[in-house]
Design an enzyme around this catalytic site. Structure first.
Site, PDB file in Angstrom:
ATOM      1  N   ASP A 154      32.266   3.218  12.925  1.00 50.90           N
ATOM      2  CA  ASP A 154      32.386   4.488  12.614  1.00 50.90           C
ATOM      3  C   ASP A 154      34.057   4.910  12.576  1.00 50.90           C
ATOM      4  O   ASP A 154      34.633   5.501  12.112  1.00 50.90           O
ATOM      5  CB  ASP A 154      31.781   5.411  13.549  1.00 50.90           C
ATOM      6  CG  ASP A 154      30.139   5.492  13.082  1.00 50.90           C
ATOM      7  OD1 ASP A 154      29.881   5.357  11.859  1.00 50.90           O
ATOM      8  OD2 ASP A 154      29.493   5.715  13.937  1.00 50.90           O
TER       9      ASP A 154
ATOM     10  N   LYS B 139      21.251   3.711  18.364  1.00 50.11           N
ATOM     11  CA  LYS B 139      22.555   2.917  18.361  1.00 50.11           C
ATOM     12  C   LYS B 139      22.819   2.946  19.748  1.00 50.11           C
ATOM     13  O   LYS B 139      23.600   1.663  20.004  1.00 50.11           O
ATOM     14  CB  LYS B 139      23.587   4.033  18.050  1.00 50.11           C
ATOM     15  CG  LYS B 139      23.680   4.369  16.349  1.00 50.11           C
ATOM     16  CD  LYS B 139      24.756   5.370  16.187  1.00 50.11           C
ATOM     17  CE  LYS B 139      24.852   5.891  14.985  1.00 50.11           C
ATOM     18  NZ  LYS B 139      26.154   6.286  14.484  1.00 50.11           N
TER      19      LYS B 139
END
Ligand code: ATR
Length: 279
Positions: free
Chosen positions: A104, A68
């Site tokens: 998220d 990420k």
């Protein structure tokens, strides 16, 4: 027939990912000629993998642990959430440019909107943990207007670092302070690995929360963590972590496949059945 639309999730390891099941369900439900596959990419291979997406005919995909931060550094443009969180979990192309986003925070808020509308009415939230997931949740809480966000972490320095980065309204605390921080909180979020299958434990005692407080956990194996069980026994409203996983998948699917998918009870049941089968 239109060309096959191809997307992926890459990580290392990746075999455990539930994302192919989620996107596969939506592709089937909406009759879209698309594919979504899991690809194991070792860290050393990640830059070449990302650079080769267009040539491989991929429209984009999800990026998970440990890529990420590398994705954050490699994409050409980033959305606001990715900038704030410092990590990219979704990539796509727009006018030939590779974008990176982070869904998220969206997934966290959308799950609570869905299962506990009004969850964002309060000002005070306590967040347990100071890792990558905590960062996304603090971003969501700030966006939703929480004015006093209290991060508790075993390693208090990591909480202090986050508090510094997020600035006004975000404070750092050691675990010993947890009970006194809960008394006026309307939301308690666990982002630590405590309570996860194999790491049984209670990251905080919900006894000290006010009666109207909501307790949520990002852990979803088991679905009812010891924290959620204790909160339910205390009579508090609880929301499990599976919905965050389902909702964070929505914006990516829409970008790659052109249709905004719905998080339904049927989808949830499908994933719960898979979790049960692998117990
Ligand atoms: P993620 O990206 O899922 O947030 P992470 O960055 O590894 O993962 O962060 C894990 C979090 O769980 C951290 O806040 C960690 O606390 P430390 O910063 O002190 O390591 C917390 N955590 C993990 N195991 C824990 C335990 N047994 N007790 C308390 N906190 C724990």
């Amino acid at each position: 027939m239109a060309d096959l639309l191809k997307a992926f999730v890459c990580g290392h390891p990746i075999a455990h990912s539930r994302s192919p099941m989620i996107h596969g369900h939506w592709l089937r439900s909406y009759g879209i000629n698309g594919s979504y596959t899991a690809i194991d990419v070792a860290p050393a291979d990640f830059p070449a993998f990302l650079a080769g997406l267009g040539a491989a005919g991929l429209r984009g995909g999800n990026v998970t642990i440990p890529h990420k931060e590398a994705a954050f550094a490699s994409v050409q443009r980033r959305d606001e959430a990715a900038e704030q969180i410092g990590a990219v979990n979704t990539v796509w192309f727009e006018d030939g440019v590779m974008w990176g986003g982070n869904t998220d925070a969206y997934g966290f808020a959308a799950n609570l909107d869905h299962l506990s509308p009004g969850w964002d009415r309060g000002d005070v939230a306590v967040v347990l943990g100071a890792g990558g997931a905590s960062r996304a949740i603090i971003h969501a809480l700030k966006q939703r207007g929480f004015k006093d966000i209290r991060i508790v972490n075993r390693t208090v320095e990591r909480a202090e670092e986050l508090a510094r980065q997020f600035g006004a309204g975000v404070s750092a605390h050691s675990q010993g302070a947890t009970n006194e921080l809960l008394g006026d909180a309307s939301l308690l979020v666990n982002t630590t690995a405590l309570g996860m299958h194999g790491n049984e434990g209670l990251p905080a005692d919900p006894e000290g929360l006010p009666d109207h407080a909501i307790v949520t956990d990002i852990v979803y194996v088991p679905l009812e963590t010891p924290l959620l069980a204790a909160a339910r026994a205390r009579g508090l409203k609880t929301v499990d972590g599976l919905g965050m996983l389902l909702h964070q998948a929505v914006p990516g699917f829409e970008r790659w496949f052109g249709r905004r998918p719905e998080v339904t009870a049927e989808l949830r049941d499908l994933i719960v059945a898979d979790l049960d089968a692998k117990k």
